[in-house]
Scaffold this motif. Structure first.
Motif, PDB file in Angstrom:
ATOM      1  N   UNK A 123     -85.259  46.426  57.491  1.00  0.00           N
ATOM      2  CA  UNK A 123     -84.015  45.885  58.034  1.00  0.00           C
ATOM      3  C   UNK A 123     -82.806  46.361  57.241  1.00  0.00           C
ATOM      4  N   UNK A 124     -82.979  46.610  55.943  1.00  0.00           N
ATOM      5  CA  UNK A 124     -81.846  47.054  55.122  1.00  0.00           C
ATOM      6  C   UNK A 124     -81.445  48.484  55.453  1.00  0.00           C
ATOM      7  N   UNK A 125     -82.363  49.299  55.932  1.00  0.00           N
ATOM      8  CA  UNK A 125     -82.038  50.673  56.252  1.00  0.00           C
ATOM      9  C   UNK A 125     -81.183  50.730  57.520  1.00  0.00           C
ATOM     10  N   UNK A 126     -80.287  51.702  57.564  1.00  0.00           N
ATOM     11  CA  UNK A 126     -79.420  51.868  58.742  1.00  0.00           C
ATOM     12  C   UNK A 126     -80.265  52.413  59.895  1.00  0.00           C
ATOM     13  N   UNK A 127     -80.344  51.696  61.002  1.00  0.00           N
ATOM     14  CA  UNK A 127     -81.211  52.140  62.101  1.00  0.00           C
ATOM     15  C   UNK A 127     -80.645  53.370  62.786  1.00  0.00           C
ATOM     16  N   UNK A 128     -81.532  54.188  63.306  1.00  0.00           N
ATOM     17  CA  UNK A 128     -81.111  55.356  64.074  1.00  0.00           C
ATOM     18  C   UNK A 128     -80.611  54.914  65.445  1.00  0.00           C
ATOM     19  N   UNK A 129     -79.570  55.616  65.922  1.00  0.00           N
ATOM     20  CA  UNK A 129     -78.949  55.263  67.197  1.00  0.00           C
ATOM     21  C   UNK A 129     -79.416  56.216  68.287  1.00  0.00           C
ATOM     22  N   UNK A 130     -79.577  55.698  69.484  1.00  0.00           N
ATOM     23  CA  UNK A 130     -79.955  56.502  70.644  1.00  0.00           C
ATOM     24  C   UNK A 130     -78.981  56.234  71.766  1.00  0.00           C
ATOM     25  N   UNK A 131     -78.817  57.245  72.625  1.00  0.00           N
ATOM     26  CA  UNK A 131     -77.931  57.119  73.784  1.00  0.00           C
ATOM     27  C   UNK A 131     -78.626  56.322  74.887  1.00  0.00           C
ATOM     28  N   UNK A 132     -77.890  55.394  75.454  1.00  0.00           N
ATOM     29  CA  UNK A 132     -78.401  54.598  76.570  1.00  0.00           C
ATOM     30  C   UNK A 132     -77.292  54.499  77.612  1.00  0.00           C
ATOM     31  N   UNK A 133     -77.612  54.824  78.853  1.00  0.00           N
ATOM     32  CA  UNK A 133     -76.656  54.713  79.953  1.00  0.00           C
ATOM     33  C   UNK A 133     -76.755  53.317  80.538  1.00  0.00           C
ATOM     34  N   UNK A 134     -75.663  52.577  80.449  1.00  0.00           N
ATOM     35  CA  UNK A 134     -75.615  51.226  80.976  1.00  0.00           C
ATOM     36  C   UNK A 134     -74.491  51.115  82.003  1.00  0.00           C
ATOM     37  N   UNK A 135     -74.388  49.954  82.609  1.00  0.00           N
ATOM     38  CA  UNK A 135     -73.336  49.696  83.594  1.00  0.00           C
ATOM     39  C   UNK A 135     -72.469  48.542  83.098  1.00  0.00           C
ATOM     40  N   UNK A 136     -71.172  48.702  83.272  1.00  0.00           N
ATOM     41  CA  UNK A 136     -70.225  47.675  82.880  1.00  0.00           C
ATOM     42  C   UNK A 136     -69.385  47.269  84.088  1.00  0.00           C
ATOM     43  N   UNK A 137     -68.774  46.118  84.009  1.00  0.00           N
ATOM     44  CA  UNK A 137     -67.979  45.613  85.113  1.00  0.00           C
ATOM     45  C   UNK A 137     -66.742  46.484  85.320  1.00  0.00           C
ATOM     46  N   UNK A 138     -66.390  46.705  86.560  1.00  0.00           N
ATOM     47  CA  UNK A 138     -65.243  47.541  86.903  1.00  0.00           C
ATOM     48  C   UNK A 138     -65.571  48.431  88.079  1.00  0.00           C
ATOM     49  N   UNK A 139     -64.630  48.603  88.965  1.00  0.00           N
ATOM     50  CA  UNK A 139     -64.857  49.407  90.155  1.00  0.00           C
ATOM     51  C   UNK A 139     -64.956  50.885  89.793  1.00  0.00           C
ATOM     52  N   UNK A 140     -66.003  51.537  90.234  1.00  0.00           N
ATOM     53  CA  UNK A 140     -66.171  52.978  90.039  1.00  0.00           C
ATOM     54  C   UNK A 140     -65.402  53.697  91.143  1.00  0.00           C
TER      55      UNK A 140
END
Length: 576
Positions: A238-255
């Protein structure tokens, strides 16, 4: 039959009664206008007031909002009181935003269906080239001004506000998100959600396995030493900085980008199927007209709505004087850039391409410009922009319905100017020297990021992170700009809105030959007047005049078409 009756009524109205009251010794009846008591045409200041009444109403709303805001600030009102003052403006904004989606859909489908597919491609290409060129010019102007004025003061750098959290944002993610939003996988989802890339910690398989093992194992089977070792191992992980990965999500707002793309393709193909699709074109044309009438009704609420929005924003700032004093040079740099672009660069572009008085065109856009300034959103001002462009400035509706919705989502001239200034401003505050390579990076990334901006308030602050990451500047200092972004956002929104309108005027002039040829072909085929392919009112014409007359160039084109057709028939021995 209906056309002949309208034409006879038109001639009868034009001829009118004779000027003499007697003919051959017989007294004539009084004039129709005298007998019916019809009102006389207004002249002088009364005519000016009638034509500019809506502009005066909008201007009064802006002035009342500023006056009420600064008058009520010394009272130190409670948050509930400020919320109640802002509530009418919130309702006004919600009503304007309510009409954005049906307005964009109906205008794009009706506008693209009224043109052929080849012309749609030409107009789209000219529009995109204009948008990229003007965004690039604004970014270049912003870099020149921020280097010349040098508003960044290292003393404004507050280390207490700095955070160690660094958000992983880059230009590649923004461009890929732009493509995902242009091509949505679900049209209904695009009406209320848009795709975006986020970075999440990579899940640790060993950690998950240990948690599952601890939950399922029997406590008596695990020795205390083994349990202690497992807890220490988990704590070390837990003390180590976790590796980050790209994730495509959806957020509120008209496309809106995805809806614009679908409507353009749908309207273009709809215009190619002929009479089968005419009922669909008429439907969306009627929807557009209904929305515009609704806009006219809503605009009478402008003094209450706009004054409430501006007063609420002024009252919501905690220490307005201190913020303005500290970031005065930053605000001044943005203001100079906005004024230079609006009064010099934009007017020069209009005069070079259109060859008319640019300031007359600019004066006709004051009302939507004030609305964009008050609402801080190009999309919210879009209904009023349509109304002024079609009714007051007489821009071809086929062009305005095509260009304005696209520009509302892609053309962000003011945003490109702001991002270029803000990124170098933060670098100057942090004492980071920028070489030629970094300046070119700011220029290109500001142009690209502005074209992926959403037409919502303060959207540029999110895109600013992309440019700061590209030049390795501290992204945490963006929080310094939140205090003044409510005001700077309104300045750059006027640039965005005016850029769309001037783009429509320039594209109309560049496409004039194609539009005239299309009108000639339509009139030669005897298409009904009620279709969206005709009835483009010229300056100084009424609706009845446009139905009974046309420009000389169009008449010549029609005669050429008819003469060539007759010659071809005579050569084949065919008699009509």
């Amino acid at each position: 039959m209906e056309k002949s009756e309208q034409f006879s009524d038109y001639l009868f109205a034009k001829m009118g009664p004779p000027s003499s009251t007697t003919v051959n010794g017989t007294e004539l009846p009084p004039k129709t206008t005298e007998r019916s008591g019809a009102p006389r045409e207004l002249t002088g200041y009364r005519k000016w007031l009638r034509e500019n009444l809506m502009l005066l109403v909008t201007l009064s709303g802006v002035l009342l909002g500023v006056i009420f805001g600064f008058t009520l600030r010394p009272l130190n009102l409670h948050e509930d009181s400020i919320m109640l003052i802002s509530y009418p403006g919130e309702l006004f904004m919600r009503v304007l935003k309510l009409m954005i989606l049906p307005l964009i859909i109906s205008s794009l489908i009706a506008g693209s269906a009224s043109l052929n597919a080849r012309m749609n491609g030409k107009i789209a290409l000219r529009t995109l080239v204009y948008f990229v060129a003007t965004s690039f010019m604004n970014a270049l102007l912003g870099i020149a001004l921020v280097l010349l004025i040098h508003p960044g003061d290292p003393n404004l750098h507050n280390t207490a506000d700095r955070s160690t959290d660094k958000r992983a944002v880059n230009l590649l993610d923004s461009l890929l998100d732009l493509g995902r939003n242009v091509f949505p996988d679900n049209l209904f989802q695009a009406s209320f959600q848009q795709a975006h890339t986020v970075y999440l910690p990579k899940p640790n398989i060993l950690h998950t396995f240990n948690e599952t093992l601890n939950d399922t194992a029997i406590g008596s089977e695990m020795e205390p030493t083994e349990e202690l070792q497992t807890q220490q191992q988990q704590q070390g992980n837990d003390d180590e900085e976790p590796a980050l990965i790209r994730v495509v999500q959806y957020r509120s707002g008209t496309n809106t980008l995805g809806i614009v793309f679908f409507c353009l393709v749908f309207g273009t193909i709809l215009g190619t199927i002929g009479e089968k699709g005419q009922i669909v074109v008429d439907f969306f044309t009627a929807v557009f007209e209904v929305i515009m009438k609704m806009v006219t009704c809503v605009m009478w609420l402008t003094p209450i709505g706009i004054s409430s929005v501006i007063a609420g924003k002024i009252l919501g700032v905690n220490d307005l004087h201190l913020v303005m004093e500290q970031l005065m040079w930053f605000i001044l740099t943005n203001l100079i850039g906005v004024c230079l672009y609006q009064f010099i660069i934009m007017q020069g572009i209009y005069f070079v391409f259109v060859r008319r008085n640019p300031f007359k065109f600019y004066a006709g856009l004051i009302q939507p410009m004030l609305t964009a300034f008050a609402t801080a959103s190009t999309a919210a001002a879009l209904p009023i922009t349509f109304r002024c462009m079609n009714d007051k400035l007489r821009v071809d509706q086929r062009i305005s319905r095509f260009v304005l919705p696209i520009g509302c989502n892609i053309n962000m001239d003011g945003t490109a100017l702001f991002i270029a200034i803000a990124s170098i401003f933060i670098a100057q505050m942090s004492g980071i020297p920028l070489g030629f390579g970094e300046l070119v990076t700011v220029l290109l990334t500001s142009t690209a990021a502005s074209m992926s901006s959403a037409s919502v308030p303060s959207a540029a602050l999110v895109l600013l992170l992309v440019v700061l990451t590209a030049i390795d500047a501290p992204v945490q200092d963006v929080t310094l700009l939140f205090a003044v972004d409510w005001f700077v956002d309104r300045m750059r929104t006027t640039n965005n809105m005016l850029g769309d309108c001037y783009a429509a005027a320039v594209v109309e002039e560049l496409s004039r030959k194609e539009l005239m040829a299309l009108d000639a072909a339509i009139l030669y085929q005897e298409v009904p007047v009620g279709t969206p392919n005709g009835n483009v009112l010229l300056e100084g014409q009424t609706e009845l005049d446009s139905k009974c007359s046309m420009s000389d160039s169009v008449v010549i084109d029609i005669n050429n078409v008819i003469n060539s057709s007759n010659l071809q028939k005579e050569s084949t021995g065919y008699r009509a």
